[in-house]
Every structure is written in C-alpha cells, then in structure tokens.
Design a protein around this motif. Structure first.
Motif, PDB file in Angstrom:
ATOM      1  N   LYS A 675       0.994  -1.326   0.061  1.00 15.12           N
ATOM      2  CA  LYS A 675       0.116   0.099   0.033  1.00 15.12           C
ATOM      3  C   LYS A 675       0.889   1.154   0.052  1.00 15.12           C
ATOM      4  N   ASN A 676       1.793   1.338  -0.956  1.00 13.47           N
ATOM      5  CA  ASN A 676       2.653   2.414  -1.013  1.00 13.47           C
ATOM      6  C   ASN A 676       2.423   3.312  -2.052  1.00 13.47           C
ATOM      7  N   GLY A 677       1.225   2.819  -2.728  1.00 15.75           N
ATOM      8  CA  GLY A 677       0.914   3.796  -3.953  1.00 15.75           C
ATOM      9  C   GLY A 677       1.590   3.279  -5.221  1.00 15.75           C
ATOM     10  N   GLN A 678       2.078   2.343  -5.347  1.00 19.33           N
ATOM     11  CA  GLN A 678       2.891   1.689  -6.512  1.00 19.33           C
ATOM     12  C   GLN A 678       3.201   0.255  -6.441  1.00 19.33           C
ATOM     13  N   VAL A 679       3.169  -0.435  -7.665  1.00 22.30           N
ATOM     14  CA  VAL A 679       3.152  -1.879  -7.910  1.00 22.30           C
ATOM     15  C   VAL A 679       4.640  -2.211  -8.286  1.00 22.30           C
ATOM     16  N   GLU A 680       5.182  -2.745  -7.478  1.00 21.39           N
ATOM     17  CA  GLU A 680       6.660  -3.307  -7.747  1.00 21.39           C
ATOM     18  C   GLU A 680       6.984  -4.591  -8.422  1.00 21.39           C
ATOM     19  N   LEU A 681       7.729  -4.665  -9.290  1.00 20.00           N
ATOM     20  CA  LEU A 681       8.152  -5.781  -9.981  1.00 20.00           C
ATOM     21  C   LEU A 681       7.887  -7.174  -9.379  1.00 20.00           C
ATOM     22  N   ASN A 682       8.324  -7.209  -8.009  1.00 14.05           N
ATOM     23  CA  ASN A 682       8.158  -8.594  -7.344  1.00 14.05           C
ATOM     24  C   ASN A 682       6.648  -8.649  -7.156  1.00 14.05           C
ATOM     25  N   GLU A 683       5.812  -7.681  -6.909  1.00 13.23           N
ATOM     26  CA  GLU A 683       4.386  -7.895  -6.578  1.00 13.23           C
ATOM     27  C   GLU A 683       3.918  -8.264  -7.952  1.00 13.23           C
ATOM     28  N   PHE A 684       4.235  -7.713  -9.047  1.00 13.63           N
ATOM     29  CA  PHE A 684       3.631  -8.142 -10.424  1.00 13.63           C
ATOM     30  C   PHE A 684       3.798  -9.622 -10.647  1.00 13.63           C
ATOM     31  N   LEU A 685       5.069 -10.032 -10.207  1.00 10.78           N
ATOM     32  CA  LEU A 685       5.606 -11.413 -10.393  1.00 10.78           C
ATOM     33  C   LEU A 685       4.619 -12.380  -9.655  1.00 10.78           C
ATOM     34  N   GLN A 686       4.681 -11.999  -8.200  1.00  8.77           N
ATOM     35  CA  GLN A 686       3.905 -12.626  -7.362  1.00  8.77           C
ATOM     36  C   GLN A 686       2.475 -12.992  -7.795  1.00  8.77           C
ATOM     37  N   LEU A 687       1.787 -11.649  -8.428  1.00  2.08           N
ATOM     38  CA  LEU A 687       0.425 -11.731  -8.994  1.00  2.08           C
ATOM     39  C   LEU A 687       0.282 -12.773  -9.965  1.00  2.08           C
ATOM     40  N   MET A 688       1.268 -12.812 -10.869  1.00  2.00           N
ATOM     41  CA  MET A 688       1.277 -13.727 -12.146  1.00  2.00           C
ATOM     42  C   MET A 688       1.505 -15.161 -11.624  1.00  2.00           C
ATOM     43  N   SER A 689       2.120 -15.303 -10.675  1.00  2.00           N
ATOM     44  CA  SER A 689       2.563 -16.816  -9.924  1.00  2.00           C
ATOM     45  C   SER A 689       1.003 -17.175  -9.403  1.00  2.00           C
ATOM     46  N   ALA A 690       0.452 -16.367  -8.947  1.00  2.00           N
ATOM     47  CA  ALA A 690      -0.791 -16.550  -8.072  1.00  2.00           C
ATOM     48  C   ALA A 690      -2.034 -16.906  -8.997  1.00  2.00           C
ATOM     49  N   ILE A 691      -2.090 -16.301 -10.247  1.00  2.00           N
ATOM     50  CA  ILE A 691      -2.856 -16.377 -11.177  1.00  2.00           C
ATOM     51  C   ILE A 691      -2.828 -17.952 -12.035  1.00  2.00           C
ATOM     52  N   GLN A 692      -1.595 -17.931 -12.076  1.00  7.40           N
ATOM     53  CA  GLN A 692      -1.301 -19.525 -12.729  1.00  7.40           C
ATOM     54  C   GLN A 692      -1.662 -20.582 -11.605  1.00  7.40           C
ATOM     55  N   LYS A 693      -1.390 -20.448 -10.284  1.00  8.18           N
ATOM     56  CA  LYS A 693      -1.791 -21.513  -9.402  1.00  8.18           C
ATOM     57  C   LYS A 693      -3.426 -21.486  -9.415  1.00  8.18           C
ATOM     58  N   GLY A 694      -3.973 -20.556  -9.669  1.00  9.59           N
ATOM     59  CA  GLY A 694      -5.395 -20.537  -9.535  1.00  9.59           C
ATOM     60  C   GLY A 694      -5.853 -19.844  -8.420  1.00  9.59           C
ATOM     61  N   HIS A 695      -4.776 -19.383  -7.311  1.00 10.64           N
ATOM     62  CA  HIS A 695      -5.378 -18.529  -6.232  1.00 10.64           C
ATOM     63  C   HIS A 695      -6.046 -17.425  -6.418  1.00 10.64           C
ATOM     64  N   VAL A 696      -5.649 -16.510  -7.476  1.00 10.97           N
ATOM     65  CA  VAL A 696      -6.185 -15.307  -7.905  1.00 10.97           C
ATOM     66  C   VAL A 696      -6.668 -15.607  -9.252  1.00 10.97           C
ATOM     67  N   SER A 697      -7.908 -14.968  -9.488  1.00  9.58           N
ATOM     68  CA  SER A 697      -8.346 -14.655 -11.049  1.00  9.58           C
ATOM     69  C   SER A 697      -9.075 -13.581 -11.298  1.00  9.58           C
ATOM     70  N   GLY A 698      -9.021 -12.999 -12.536  1.00  8.84           N
ATOM     71  CA  GLY A 698      -9.761 -11.976 -12.948  1.00  8.84           C
ATOM     72  C   GLY A 698      -9.204 -10.640 -12.549  1.00  8.84           C
ATOM     73  N   SER A 699      -7.720 -10.813 -12.275  1.00 14.69           N
ATOM     74  CA  SER A 699      -7.059  -9.439 -11.912  1.00 14.69           C
ATOM     75  C   SER A 699      -7.257  -8.534 -13.111  1.00 14.69           C
ATOM     76  N   ARG A 700      -7.564  -7.227 -12.814  1.00  9.34           N
ATOM     77  CA  ARG A 700      -7.786  -6.132 -14.135  1.00  9.34           C
ATOM     78  C   ARG A 700      -6.587  -5.598 -14.326  1.00  9.34           C
ATOM     79  N   LEU A 701      -5.538  -5.687 -13.445  1.00 13.96           N
ATOM     80  CA  LEU A 701      -4.245  -5.108 -13.802  1.00 13.96           C
ATOM     81  C   LEU A 701      -3.452  -5.895 -14.865  1.00 13.96           C
ATOM     82  N   ALA A 702      -3.648  -7.557 -14.340  1.00  7.72           N
ATOM     83  CA  ALA A 702      -3.042  -8.423 -15.313  1.00  7.72           C
ATOM     84  C   ALA A 702      -3.790  -8.504 -16.812  1.00  7.72           C
ATOM     85  N   VAL A 703      -5.126  -8.263 -16.732  1.00 11.97           N
ATOM     86  CA  VAL A 703      -5.688  -8.471 -17.790  1.00 11.97           C
ATOM     87  C   VAL A 703      -5.357  -7.048 -18.658  1.00 11.97           C
TER      88      VAL A 703
END
Length: 727
Positions: A675-703
């Motif tokens: 919650k620092n007002g920015q998305v860091e590279l590591n956060e983005f890679l965590q997001l993509m990893s979570a999407i591949q695992k099925g833990h997260v779906s429909g992320s608007r930023l990823a789309v």
C-alpha cells in the motif's frame, strides 16, 4: 458392511413407517386448519389497520421517547425479533422494537438463503425414532409454505439435486425424500422425482460423471434473507410498531411489584447510537430476541444466570454463476467430516456452504481460510474434472453465528435443544432463542403467547399466518414488464427491482435518474455488471439505512455477491447518502473507511491480500519470468522497479485509451500489497504466479497489461470492464 446396510435399511423402514403414520395423521388436519392462505382475511383479522407508509426513523425515535408505556418491547432486529414485533402489534398490543445495529445485520442476513424443513433433521428423526425432530421438521415445512405465500417477490421454490454414486443409496435417499414430501402434506411445493444419469448431467452439466448412478430432485424454498427480514420490520412499522435501528440497550429497568414484592423488568435504558442521546423506554413486557447475544441480555437481568447459548459459526462462499445451473441447486448429504453442504444458484451467482464450528460471540464474525478451503474441496468432489475449482473464484465469503441453545427449563441443561426455546425469568424477562430462519413466525408467536400469559396482557390469538409482508400485496410475476414499459428501465434492472421491492418497486422507479442515453431511459447502475441502481440508495435511506454498510450488504446485496464490485460502488454510495443525510466531509470519510473495513474483514476481502501474500514464493518458469518482466517494463520505461498510475496512463494514452484516474487507482490498489501507491516488479510477478496457481483470478491489472502489450502491436481498443475476478 452388508450387515450395516441391512441394519440401516431396517431402521429406515421402521422409522419410515412411524413417520408415515405421523404424516398421514396430520395431513388432513393441517389442510382443514389452514387450507389456502387468504391474504385479505389475514389483513382484516389484524387488530390494527395497515398504514400506507411507514414512519421515518426520526418519528420512530420520537415515539419511543414520548410513549409513557408500551405493552411489549422487543430487543433485537433479526428475523425473530422483527417477527415478535409484527405478531404483537397485529394483536393490538402497543409494541416497540430496538436494534443496536441495523435490521438483519447479524445472523439473519448470513444464512444459506434457504426456506426449508430440513432433510437431514428428518433423516435423524427416522433413524433415531426422534419425535421432537419430526415435529420440528413438520413445523418448519408448514412455515415454509406460509413464508412463500406472504412474500412471493422475495422467495420461490428451488429444485435441489441430490446426486447418487452408489446403487444401494438410490432407494435409500428416494424413500427419505418421499417421506419429506409426505410430511409436508398439502403444502408440498412439488413432488420429488428420480433422474437417470444422462438426465442428471443434462440438467447439471458441471456434475462429476464418474460412478454417477442417477439423482433425486426435491424442492425447498429460497429467499433473499436480509430483504425478507427488512420486509418484516417495515410491515411491523406500517401496522404501528415503534421500530428503530441503531438504538442500543444499555441496561434493563426494574420496579418492585407492590403485590408480591418481587422485582419485575419494566423497560430499558437505551442509547441512540447515531446521536449518543440516552433515554428510557418503559414496557409491561420485555422480549429478548437477540440471537447469539441472548446471554448478554439475560445477564442484564441476572448476573448469576448460566449461559444457554452455544454459538456455532457457519461460513459461506459465493462463486461465479457458471459454477451452477440457473435454477438447480445441489446437496452434498455427507461431506468428508459428516456435515451437509449446499451448492445453490443465488442472485445469478453460486453460493456454497455451510460449515459448523464452535466460535465466540462477536458482532463481526470473520470467515477463515480453513473453512473456505473446506467448502472448495467439497465442491471439487462433486464437480466434473473439466471444471477447475479455483480459490481465486471466491467472490465473497462470510461467517454467520448460529445461536444453538440449551433449554434452561430442562433437567439436562447440557443437551442442545434442536428446536427453539422460550424462557421466562423470575423478573418476567421473556427470552426466545434457538430455532431457524424458516420458523421465525412460529417462534415469534410462541414468544408473544408466553408474554401475554406471563404478564396478563389483553390480546387475542396470533394474526400472522397468511399476513402479507411489505411489497407482496400487488406483486405479480409480470410486474417488471410494467416497470420497463412505464419508466424505460432495463429489463434486468426491472426484474431486480420487482423481486426486491415487490409492488413498492414503482416508488424506486419514480426517483430513478435519467441516464441521458437512448436506452435505458432511467436507472443509473452503481456498478456495470449488477442491476443495482443509484435510486436504491436514496430509497434505502427511507428504509432506515444509516450507514454505507447498510446499503451494500442489506438494502442491496452487493457485498455478499462481489466485494470488489461493492468497494467500487462505495464512493458513489457515500456521496448519495451524504446528500440525503447531510453528512459532513469528515463523516463521509469515516463512512467510506468503515465500509471498506467491513468488506476487508467480514466479507472476505482480506483473504484476497492474504492469498497474494501467501503466494509470495514465485513459482514461474524462467521463460515465464522473462516474458512477464518484458510486459512490466513496457510500463516501467525508466526501469525504476515499480509502476504508478502515471506509468499506466502514459501507455494507455499512446494507444488512445482513457480510463478514469480513480478507476486506475483501484486497479493498482488490488495488487499493491504494501500500500505504497505503486506496484513493484516483485508484486507483479507474485500476482502472475498466483494466477497460474489458481489462487487469484480476474485481476484487472493483469488483464489490462496483457491486452496493452497486444494492442501496442495491433493498436486495438483495450477492454477495461471487470472480469468478475474473485478473492
């Protein structure tokens, strides 16, 4: 094993014979007593007239302050409490009701949304030859019929499929379900029936095919629980009850009985939560209908009284509508730990639950990850392997506290009562506890009957059988067509208004704003994919809504359907409520933060952040990491290691796409873990990893980022609508 099956069969047949006798003996009796509900007669039978409109909250507070003494004062604004108020006021008793939060803010809005007799209770009644269980099921089935009659806009029959995977279970379950129909007697909604394997899969294509023998379909009722609770409260108000939400009882008032010298409860000292003002409300009788908080009120009467409430937490989750057919539910009669799981279509989504575990009494129950995963695993057991049940598809999750009770009048005080309990203390406090949503009316009737006897009140018998609730009088299944034709509403919005407000939907349509479009003419949506409109916020304030949480969770059901959508709607909701209630800028900020906190903790939003954080171990192939890094650096041109709203806006402008800044802020905030007002590279890679695992779906930023990458090559338009992603 064969012996166990034979023993089960013998017990079933023997118990079934007894249940059959009971069913047949009561069938004609019930039909003669009630027959078809005649609503006009029910309304005319009430001892007071029904007013055209209910008073404002300010008028209700004034009545509470100025009335010298009420006949009955009810504490608790859940289904049972509001039912007590309606029962008492229609008998001609001067009635008041106090609720420290909002109507239906507790357990009554967090149910499985079923109006049912309880198939599992009938099974226990048969297997254990338990007459109490049988009577409880019969009463619930009678109340089910009444509830479907008095609020047809809020409730409807729902077919529920019980899939069978062993041949011997087919006659076993068929016989049990047929007994369920028989016990319902003349009030059986529709007769149950058996399906072949092919027909079952045709009606429920998501079902697991392997080893499927067939299925049995039976009918129960389904309703919008929070709106049903509110309809009971508003109906009571229209009959003359002084009902008020956000009024907290601080202590019970007592006076000494001149005849016997005993102390008697004679009212309460309470506080208007919204203004802080304290005042007394006097009453001849006080009814405690506070659900899980039963013991806290009982201890106001007597500090030494033992606890009778044994709270149990039930968690539910909501998933996208494609997980179930539009009009067919599913029952898992025996989960891995012996519980029952329902999997039901509701409000064009799919609801699954419930769990059953001991808990502490709290006003803010929180769903746990353990319970959510338990439900998901049980769902996986019944769905086809072609359907990937993803943790990321959980759109909302909540926990409700079921107030199981022991009967203080029973010799065995440790035994949990399967039915409701009415208890009268030495000082005259009437407590109604236990029971279930479906039997709220019968519970209320029993409580008021007991109050009349104990306090010598002058009143007749209950008038609530067949008494229509708010919105039911002129409702019809085709009412929504008039809304479309007369006001120019979208068909989906019109259907929603008709099924939520009944014949009062026209009052909402009248205040709906003009859209400025060719079609629809009126009705601005709060969020694009749900039929809730801005006019409902204005009307919700009239229906006693006083916080943003009231609107997103109980006047609309947005928080229960999709917490991300609810959060997006919040700023506009707060803006509209602020104008209606003259909120200061500071008050608006407080309301926005309180509603976000509610979504975060109580409606499962927290688990979204937890899921992303728990997936911090990035399990991506090196080739995937490089691909996602390139995508990220398309936005992070300066190689800062993070992206901001300005970076996203710059890329979007280069392909001639504009998205509102506040929307972009929301999109980035979904992924911004620290919650620092920015998305860091590591956060983005965590997001993509979570999407591949099925833990997260429909992320608007990823789309958005994926589509932007493609469109930078093709210069096409980027779709930015929410994809329905979950928690």
């Amino acid at each position: 094993m064969a012996f166990q099956k034979a023993a089960k069969g013998a017990a079933l047949i023997g118990g079934g014979a007894i249940a059959t006798v009971f069913g047949l003996s009561h069938f004609s009796q019930y039909r003669n007593q009630h027959g078809t509900f005649v609503h006009v007669q029910a309304a005319e039978g009430a001892a007071v007239p029904l007013k055209d409109h209910f008073p404002t909250r300010e008028q209700q507070i004034a009545r509470l302050k100025t009335t010298s003494e009420f006949d009955v004062l009810v504490i608790g604004g859940g289904a049972t409490g509001c039912g007590c108020a309606l029962d008492a006021v229609t008998r001609g008793l001067k009635t008041a009701l106090l609720e420290r939060d909002d109507f239906s803010s507790g357990t009554s809005s967090r149910s499985t949304k079923l109006i049912h007799g309880g198939v599992r209770y009938l099974q226990k009644a048969i297997m254990n030859l338990d007459l109490e269980q049988y009577r409880m099921v019969k009463e619930a089935l009678e109340e089910r019929a009444n509830l479907l009659e008095i609020a047809p806009h809020l409730s409807a029959p729902l077919p529920i499929m019980l899939p069978v995977y062993k041949w011997w279970q087919l006659p076993y379950y068929w016989f049990g379900i047929k007994l369920y129909d028989l016990v319902a007697g003349s009030q059986c909604l529709k007769s149950s029936y058996v399906l072949s394997k092919s027909r079952a899969l045709e009606l429920f294509p998501m079902l697991r095919k392997d080893d499927l023998v067939g299925a049995i379909v039976y009918y129960d009722g389904q309703h919008n629980d929070a709106r049903m609770n509110l309809a009971i409260a508003l109906t009571a108000a229209r009959y003359g009850a002084a009902t008020a939400n956000y009024v907290e009882v601080l202590r019970l008032l007592k006076s000494r009985d001149p005849a016997g010298g005993k102390e008697r409860v004679c009212g309460v000292r309470c506080r208007d939560v919204l203004t802080g003002q304290e005042f007394d409300v006097k009453a001849k009788c006080v009814i405690n209908a506070t659900g899980p908080f039963t013991d806290s009120v009982r201890k106001m009467d007597d500090q030494e009284v033992p606890n009778i409430c044994q709270p149990s937490a039930g968690v539910h989750i909501v998933m996208p509508g494609y997980y179930s057919p539009d009009n067919m539910g599913l029952l898992d009669p025996a989960t891995s730990d012996g519980r029952v799981i329902f999997f039901l279509p509701w409000e064009k989504m799919t609801i699954a639950g419930t769990t059953d575990s001991p808990t502490d009494v709290t006003s803010h129950p929180i769903p746990t990850e353990e319970d959510i995963n338990f439900i998901l695993n049980e769902v996986r057991n019944y769905l086809s392997v072609d359907v990937e049940v993803r943790r990321g598809d959980v759109l909302a999750a909540w926990s409700g506290i079921r107030p199981l009770v022991t009967d203080p009048s029973s010799k065995d005080t440790q035994s949990i009562s399967r039915n409701h309990v009415v208890n009268i203390s030495q000082s005259g406090l009437v407590t109604i506890a236990g029971g279930k949503w479906t039997t709220y009316r019968a519970m209320a009737q029993d409580a008021v009957d007991a109050a009349i006897r104990a306090h010598g009140l002058k009143a007749g018998s209950s008038k609530t059988i067949g008494l229509q609730l708010q919105g039911a009088e002129d409702w019809s299944p085709t009412l929504y067509i008039r809304l479309v034709q007369d006001y120019g509403l979208e068909s989906e919005v019109a259907q929603h208004l008709a099924s939520t407000y009944g014949d009062k939907a026209f009052e909402v349509a009248k205040i709906a704003q003009v859209t400025g479009k060719r079609w629809p003419i009126v009705g601005k949506r709060l969020v694009s994919e749900f039929p809730y409109i801005e006019a409902e916020v204005v009307y919700g304030v009239k229906e006693y809504a006083r916080t943003a949480v009231d609107i997103i969770s109980r006047r609309t059901r947005l928080a229960f359907l999709n917490v991300q959508a609810a959060e997006e709607a919040l700023p506009r909701i707060v803006e509209i409520m602020g104008k209606e209630l003259n909120w200061s800028e500071q008050k608006r900020k407080e309301e926005l933060e309180a509603a976000k906190k509610f979504l975060y903790f109580e409606m499962g939003y927290k688990v979204k952040s937890d899921q992303l954080a728990d997936s911090s171990e990035i399990s991506l192939l090196p080739s995937d990491i490089e691909r996602y890094k390139k995508r990220f650096h398309m936005f992070d041109k300066e190689k800062k290691g993070f992206i901001t709203i300005l970076d996203v806006q710059r890329v979007l402008e280069s392909i001639s796409v504009q998205i509102a800044e506040n929307t972009l802020h929301d999109i980035l905030n979904e992924v911004d873990l620290n919650k620092n007002g920015q998305v860091e590279l590591n956060e983005f890679l965590q997001l993509m990893s979570a999407i591949q695992k099925g833990h997260v779906s429909g992320s608007r930023l990823a789309v958005l980022m994926k589509t932007a990458e493609e469109n930078l090559r093709q210069r096409a338009v980027i779709p930015v609508d929410r994809s329905g992603g979950g928690l």
